[in-house]
Every structure is written in structure tokens, then in C-alpha cells.
Design an enzyme around this catalytic site. Sequence first.
Site, short mmCIF file in Angstrom:
data_model
loop_
_atom_site.label_atom_id
_atom_site.label_comp_id
_atom_site.label_asym_id
_atom_site.label_seq_id
_atom_site.Cartn_x
_atom_site.Cartn_y
_atom_site.Cartn_z
N ARG A 46 0.91 -1.24 -0.28
CA ARG A 46 0.01 -0.08 0.11
C ARG A 46 1.54 1.35 -0.06
O ARG A 46 0.27 2.66 -0.43
CB ARG A 46 -0.74 -0.01 0.74
CG ARG A 46 -2.37 -1.12 1.07
CD ARG A 46 -3.37 -1.03 2.48
NE ARG A 46 -3.14 0.29 2.83
CZ ARG A 46 -3.65 0.18 3.37
NH1 ARG A 46 -4.08 -0.60 4.95
NH2 ARG A 46 -4.26 1.56 4.10
N HIS A 70 -7.14 8.21 12.14
CA HIS A 70 -6.72 6.99 12.08
C HIS A 70 -4.91 6.26 11.99
O HIS A 70 -4.80 5.12 11.28
CB HIS A 70 -7.16 5.52 10.78
CG HIS A 70 -8.65 5.52 11.80
ND1 HIS A 70 -9.49 5.19 11.24
CD2 HIS A 70 -9.59 5.84 13.19
CE1 HIS A 70 -10.86 4.88 11.27
NE2 HIS A 70 -11.00 5.22 12.78
N CYS A 95 7.12 1.55 17.17
CA CYS A 95 7.48 0.70 18.02
C CYS A 95 6.29 -0.54 18.43
O CYS A 95 5.73 0.32 18.60
CB CYS A 95 8.90 0.92 19.59
SG CYS A 95 9.13 -0.88 20.11
N GLY A 137 -17.71 10.13 1.64
CA GLY A 137 -16.73 8.75 1.17
C GLY A 137 -16.79 7.65 2.75
O GLY A 137 -15.35 7.48 2.26
N ASN A 143 -21.76 10.47 -0.67
CA ASN A 143 -21.76 9.03 -1.27
C ASN A 143 -22.23 8.73 -2.34
O ASN A 143 -23.28 8.65 -2.36
CB ASN A 143 -21.70 8.07 0.21
CG ASN A 143 -21.00 6.89 0.10
OD1 ASN A 143 -21.25 6.25 -0.78
ND2 ASN A 143 -20.35 6.13 1.19
C1 BJW Z 1 -17.09 7.19 -2.00
C2 BJW Z 1 -16.61 7.03 -3.25
C3 BJW Z 1 -15.78 7.70 -3.89
C4 BJW Z 1 -16.83 4.78 -3.14
N1 BJW Z 1 -16.56 9.15 -3.71
N2 BJW Z 1 -17.63 7.71 -1.95
C5 BJW Z 1 -19.06 0.56 19.27
C6 BJW Z 1 -19.79 0.03 18.98
C7 BJW Z 1 -18.98 -0.69 17.57
C8 BJW Z 1 -18.17 -1.42 17.15
C9 BJW Z 1 -17.44 -0.70 18.62
C10 BJW Z 1 -17.72 0.57 18.79
N3 BJW Z 1 -16.29 1.00 19.18
C11 BJW Z 1 -15.12 0.95 18.95
C12 BJW Z 1 -16.00 -0.32 18.41
C13 BJW Z 1 -14.53 -1.82 18.15
C14 BJW Z 1 -14.30 -0.91 16.08
C15 BJW Z 1 -14.94 -0.88 15.55
O1 BJW Z 1 -15.60 0.30 14.88
N4 BJW Z 1 -15.88 -2.10 15.39
C16 BJW Z 1 -16.53 -2.44 13.93
C17 BJW Z 1 -16.19 -2.41 12.59
C18 BJW Z 1 -17.97 -2.30 14.89
N5 BJW Z 1 -13.39 0.70 16.72
C19 BJW Z 1 -12.07 0.02 17.19
O2 BJW Z 1 -11.92 -0.62 17.52
C20 BJW Z 1 -11.61 1.89 16.96
N6 BJW Z 1 -11.09 1.91 18.44
C21 BJW Z 1 -12.13 2.39 19.73
O3 BJW Z 1 -13.05 1.73 19.60
O4 BJW Z 1 -11.91 1.92 20.26
C22 BJW Z 1 -11.66 2.22 22.11
C23 BJW Z 1 -11.96 0.57 21.83
C24 BJW Z 1 -10.71 -0.20 22.07
C25 BJW Z 1 -11.05 -1.40 22.74
C26 BJW Z 1 -11.97 -1.83 23.30
C27 BJW Z 1 -13.58 -1.22 22.71
C28 BJW Z 1 -12.84 -0.05 22.05
C29 BJW Z 1 -10.55 1.25 16.43
C30 BJW Z 1 -10.85 1.29 14.84
C31 BJW Z 1 -9.67 1.65 13.84
C32 BJW Z 1 -10.40 1.57 12.34
N7 BJW Z 1 -8.92 1.25 11.43
C33 BJW Z 1 -8.59 1.68 10.18
C34 BJW Z 1 -7.36 0.36 9.68
C35 BJW Z 1 -5.60 1.76 9.67
C36 BJW Z 1 -4.85 1.25 9.03
C37 BJW Z 1 -5.57 0.90 7.44
O5 BJW Z 1 -5.19 1.73 6.51
O6 BJW Z 1 -4.65 -0.05 7.19
O7 BJW Z 1 -9.15 2.05 9.15
S1 BJW Z 1 -10.05 -0.32 9.56
C38 BJW Z 1 -10.78 0.87 7.77
O8 BJW Z 1 -12.02 1.39 8.09
C39 BJW Z 1 -9.91 1.85 8.59
C40 BJW Z 1 -10.85 3.19 7.86
O9 BJW Z 1 -10.30 4.13 8.11
C41 BJW Z 1 -12.03 2.59 8.32
C42 BJW Z 1 -13.51 2.84 8.07
O10 BJW Z 1 -12.94 2.91 6.26
P1 BJW Z 1 -13.39 3.66 6.03
O11 BJW Z 1 -13.49 4.70 5.71
O12 BJW Z 1 -15.60 4.29 5.73
O13 BJW Z 1 -14.09 3.13 4.46
P2 BJW Z 1 -15.12 2.16 3.57
O14 BJW Z 1 -14.49 1.40 2.83
O15 BJW Z 1 -15.66 0.92 4.76
O16 BJW Z 1 -15.65 2.60 2.97
C43 BJW Z 1 -15.86 3.38 1.78
C44 BJW Z 1 -17.31 4.34 1.40
O17 BJW Z 1 -16.47 5.13 0.30
C45 BJW Z 1 -18.33 3.56 0.88
O18 BJW Z 1 -19.30 3.97 1.64
C46 BJW Z 1 -18.16 4.11 -0.48
O19 BJW Z 1 -19.90 4.04 -1.00
C47 BJW Z 1 -17.85 4.83 -0.72
N8 BJW Z 1 -17.14 5.37 -2.09
N9 BJW Z 1 -16.23 5.21 -3.90
C48 BJW Z 1 -17.95 9.55 -2.05
N10 BJW Z 1 -15.71 8.05 -5.79
ZN ZN Z 2 10.82 -0.35 20.81
#
Ligand code: BJW
Ligand code: ZN
Length: 232
Positions: free
Chosen positions: A50, A99, A107, A165, A191
Site C-alpha cells: 500500500r 487513524h 515500535c 466517502g 457518497n
Molecule cells: C465513495 C467513492 C467516491 C466509494 N466518492 N465516496 C462501538 C460500536 C461498535 C463497535 C465499536 C464501537 N467502538 C469501538 C468498536 C470496535 C471497532 C469498530 O468500530 N468495529 C466496527 C467494525 C463494528 N472500533 C475500533 O476498534 C476503534 N477503536 C476504538 O474504538 O477504541 C476504543 C476501544 C478499544 C477496545 C475495545 C473497544 C473500544 C479503532 C478503529 C480503527 C480502524 N482502523 C482502520 C485501519 C487503519 C489502518 C489501515 O489503513 O490499514 O481504519 S479499519 C478501516 O476502516 C480504516 C478506515 O479508516 C476505516 C473506515 O473505513 P472507511 O473510510 O469508511 O472506508 P470503507 O471502505 O468502509 O467505505 C468507503 C466508502 O466510500 C463507501 O461508503 C463507498 O460507498 C464510498 N465511496 N467510492 C465518495 N468516489
Molecule cells: Zn522499541
Amino acid sequence: MTGAGISAESGVPTFRGSGGFWEGRRAEDIASPAGFLRDPEMVWRWYRSRRAHLATVEPNAGHHALVRLERGVERFCLATQNVDRLHRRAGSRNVLEIHGDILASRCFRNCGAEPVEDPRAAVPRCSCGEMLRPAVVWFGEMLPVDLLEKAMAAAISSDVCLVVGTSGLVYPAAGFSAMARQAGAFVIDVNPEDTPHSAKADISLRGTAATVLPLLLEEIGIPEEPGRRAGV
Ligand code: BJW
Ligand code: ZN
């Protein structure tokens, strides 16, 4: 706030879609501390591929429109879930990369040493001996508290909350638009598809970021800068 969709037209794959898989695994299984410990080499391959791809892409008209929006309004805060640096590269100033930053490493044990990454190592190591990891926020990990606080403060003090998005599935970011709306903001969802944000939005603009955002700016009287066409 923005998600992966704003970078889609730059050629960066989104997470939940055809590009959201790597070697047959779901992003959720890779992007977690458990996934990393299970197979750090595979996780590093994913991040390195990536990173290499990001070196070949450019910000698009959607990113550029948000730069103009920031210049054109009194107060602006961009909370992005994206780790691709494209907002910063486009010229956005007040950006919260909630994020993390995929091009940076740290580390795994957070010892605080400055990471020096050996590009030949399948799994690069910190000077303390522990593995290095990409400086991003994985599932189950806390977002940087200062950034989260700033993003929430911006949400609840905003007049307008633009959601661009993002699938609205990943928390806490998925909660920002509801927080903003509850505090009185007008919420606009951009979106091509319906998401959980759509139901909470005052208006939903169905289209891609690179087409809708320049039109939105035109509509509110912030025209395109001469000499820069809204090409993707
Ligand atoms: C277009 C388009 C165009 C296409 N124009 N649009 C509360 C409720 C339920 C669950 C939880 C909660 N609180 C915490 C959780 C757990 C978890 C979570 O949310 N899980 C769910 C899956 C249910 N969250 C976490 O763990 C977070 N931490 C946290 O809450 O800490 C406190 C805690 C700790 C321990 C236990 C409990 C709480 C951390 C979340 C970290 C997410 N990390 C990632 C990876 C980052 C690193 C990497 O890049 O490798 O972040 S996951 C991935 O998803 C990435 C993104 O930022 C994130 C969101 O995705 P995004 O950006 O929305 O993308 P897509 O692909 O999903 O959607 C794309 C959209 O674009 C679509 O809608 C398309 O239609 C649209 N689109 N083309 C405009 N041209
Ligand atoms: Zn270290």
C-alpha cells in the site's frame, strides 16, 4: 470528515469493497494487533504494497475542493480516517488524521525510540529489539486521545458537518455526524451509496467526491481557482 471513498478516485482502494481484501483475508483480520501478531510478515507485505502504491497516486478534485473550502470559511476542521496523507499533500491545513499515518512506523511496544526501518527485513525491528509496526490505528486500539477530543469538539461546535466517502461502520468516527447533528449542525452526506450516515444527514448528495464536492463549492459561492481545473 472523510473516509476511504474520497481517495477512491485517486486510485486508492477502499476497505469494504473489492479492494478490501489481501491474500484472501478481510481488512478487519489484518488491521488488528492480533492479526499482526499472528502473521507480521503478511501484515508488513500488505502495508508495504500500500505504501508503494501511494507513491504513485495524487490528490483528486475532492481533496482539492476541501482545501478551497478551508480557505473560504471562518472555521474548518478536517477529521480524516484516511492514513494516505492525500489531504495534507493537497494542502489542507487543519487535518486530524485520527487513524494515523501509513507512511510512518513505530515500535510495537511503544518504547519511544525513533524508528529506523530496514527495508530489507521482512519484519523491521525497533532499536530495542521489538518489532516495528505501521503508525496506524488498528481495530481494538484507542485513537490518539488528543485527536479524538479535537474531532469531537469540532463536531459538536460545527454549523455544518460534511461527511464524505465513509461507510459509517467503524467507530468512534461513525458517531461524529450524529454528535454534530445532535448539537445543531446541518449534516451533508456525500457518497455514491446509501450508508448509516445517510439516515442521520439533513441532505444526502449521491455522487462521487471528485464530482460532488466541486459542485457543492460552486453552489455555496467558492468557485474553482483559475488555472486549476477539477480533473481527477
Ligand atoms: C465513495 C467513492 C467516491 C466509494 N466518492 N465516496 C462501538 C460500536 C461498535 C463497535 C465499536 C464501537 N467502538 C469501538 C468498536 C470496535 C471497532 C469498530 O468500530 N468495529 C466496527 C467494525 C463494528 N472500533 C475500533 O476498534 C476503534 N477503536 C476504538 O474504538 O477504541 C476504543 C476501544 C478499544 C477496545 C475495545 C473497544 C473500544 C479503532 C478503529 C480503527 C480502524 N482502523 C482502520 C485501519 C487503519 C489502518 C489501515 O489503513 O490499514 O481504519 S479499519 C478501516 O476502516 C480504516 C478506515 O479508516 C476505516 C473506515 O473505513 P472507511 O473510510 O469508511 O472506508 P470503507 O471502505 O468502509 O467505505 C468507503 C466508502 O466510500 C463507501 O461508503 C463507498 O460507498 C464510498 N465511496 N467510492 C465518495 N468516489
Ligand atoms: Zn522499541
